[in-house]
Design an enzyme around this catalytic site. Structure first.
Site, mmCIF file in Angstrom:
data_model
loop_
_atom_site.group_PDB
_atom_site.id
_atom_site.type_symbol
_atom_site.label_atom_id
_atom_site.label_comp_id
_atom_site.label_asym_id
_atom_site.label_seq_id
_atom_site.Cartn_x
_atom_site.Cartn_y
_atom_site.Cartn_z
ATOM 1 C CB SER A 39 -0.953 -0.007 1.202
ATOM 2 O OG SER A 39 -0.240 -0.147 2.416
ATOM 3 N NE ARG A 67 11.039 -9.958 -2.777
ATOM 4 C CZ ARG A 67 12.251 -10.408 -3.082
ATOM 5 N NH1 ARG A 67 12.392 -11.358 -3.983
ATOM 6 N NH2 ARG A 67 13.323 -9.907 -2.490
ATOM 7 C CE LYS A 70 4.886 4.600 12.495
ATOM 8 N NZ LYS A 70 3.793 4.080 11.641
ATOM 9 C CG ASP A 123 4.673 8.175 11.846
ATOM 10 O OD1 ASP A 123 3.512 7.912 11.494
ATOM 11 O OD2 ASP A 123 5.672 7.621 11.358
ATOM 12 C CD GLU A 173 7.701 -3.370 9.508
ATOM 13 O OE1 GLU A 173 8.437 -4.011 10.280
ATOM 14 O OE2 GLU A 173 7.905 -3.292 8.290
#
Length: 341
Positions: free
Chosen positions: A15, A36, A194, A247, A284
């Protein structure tokens, strides 16, 4: 928006990679998006839509997509890497022998190198050598909103001021403001931490603890950012800007955030595996929480919110137990006297 055009290779067709590639193409830069997944890349190239990650949003007709990495980077003025942190090292290694002479490398990846805990600029510098211009693109920015042309402000930090300016100029436009800086450590720290703190606020909201709790977690989370910044050489003003506070606020409050959604699911009683499966994209914070706490332990500082998130993600404590531990901590001055010195 710059008055001249660059050929730009954007590596990573998720995205965020797609959103940035579309932004650059709309600003008149010949842009190639590399990914990929052959079927997805072919669909993007033919239909100008990333139906998997940005369904229903039209991409510029000028944007090209390919699975051929060599073709993507050939003659590129600069390269923008937008892959998950676990794929960052491999991607930099792949482009090292293919990078055109003089082409700088920027990235919009947030996190640390898994296992080593190294900052991504350290990884890139180690692989690419001392002379390649580097920059990190970061700040409060949801891919969907950028692709829809909604107002956004980000910052580009680099060890080469001229290259950071080139990247910022290419991205800057009528609804997209791009600032510059030279604190890569601070910029990357904010972008990584964050994600961990967004899990905490998501958990609190999932448990329906109220807006006071959310505000407290965001503010004390910023304190943890500043505490770690002080011992690793990052500048506090970087963490008080778009790369840190900006952020942090977006990721902790916006439901487009995967990390916040993970926290919401955990706070509502879902398992980690079920929550990640439901989100369907890389989250993440799961890996980053370990790396943040490794940094904290190495420097001998306490990061209680980040540590509680790490423990919850590893199944060591429940969200309820984590909350109880945080509320039972000994009270201290809000800011240590040494924090800003």
């Amino acid at each position: 928006m710059s008055d001249w055009t660059h050929k730009i290779a954007v590596l990573g067709a998720g995205s965020w990679g797609t959103a940035l590639a579309a932004l650059l193409a709309r600003h008149g830069h010949p842009t190639v998006l590399w990914g990929r997944d052959a079927a997805m890349v072919d669909t993007i190239d033919r239909t100008h839509e990333n139906a998997r990650y940005l369904p229903g949003i039209a991409l510029p007709d000028s944007l090209r997509a390919t699975t051929d990495l060599q073709a993507a980077v050939a003659d590129a003025t600069w390269i923008l890497v937008v892959v998950p942190s676990h794929a960052f090292t491999e991607t930099i290694r792949l482009i090292a022998p293919l990078r055109p002479a003089g082409a700088g490398v920027a990235w919009a990846t947030k996190g640390f190198e898994p296992g080593s805990g190294r900052f991504l600029h350290e990884v890139a510098r180690d692989i690419l050598g001392p002379s390649v211009p580097l920059a990190v693109v970061t700040g409060p920015s949801f891919a969907k909103e950028v692709t829809l042309g909604l107002p956004t402000a980000i910052t580009v930090h680099g060890d080469d001021a001229a290259f950071a300016q080139v990247v910022a100029d290419a991205m800057h436009g009528p609804t997209f403001r791009a600032y510059t800086g030279d604190d890569m450590v601070g910029a990357e720290l904010g972008g990584a931490m964050k994600n961990v703190l967004a899990v905490a606020t998501g958990v609190a909201d999932g448990m329906q603890l109220g807006l006071n709790a959310r505000a407290g977690l965001i503010t004390r989370g910023l304190n943890e950012m500043l505490r770690l910044a002080a011992v690793i050489g990052a500048r506090p003003e970087t963490l008080m800007g778009l790369a840190g506070l900006g952020d942090l606020v977006l990721t902790c409050t916006g439901d487009l955030s995967r990390n916040r959604r993970l926290g919401l699911a955990l706070g509502r009683g879902q398992s980690l595996d079920d929550a990640i499966r439901e989100i369907g994209q890389v989250v993440e914070s799961v890996q980053t929480a370990d790396e943040v706490m490794r940094q904290a332990e190495h420097h001998g500082i306490e990061l209680p919110i980040s540590n509680a998130v790490r423990a919850v993600l590893h199944g060591e404590i429940t969200p309820e137990a984590g909350l109880k531990e945080l509320l039972a901590r000994e009270r201290k001055p809000e800011y240590p006297q040494t924090l800003f010195t």
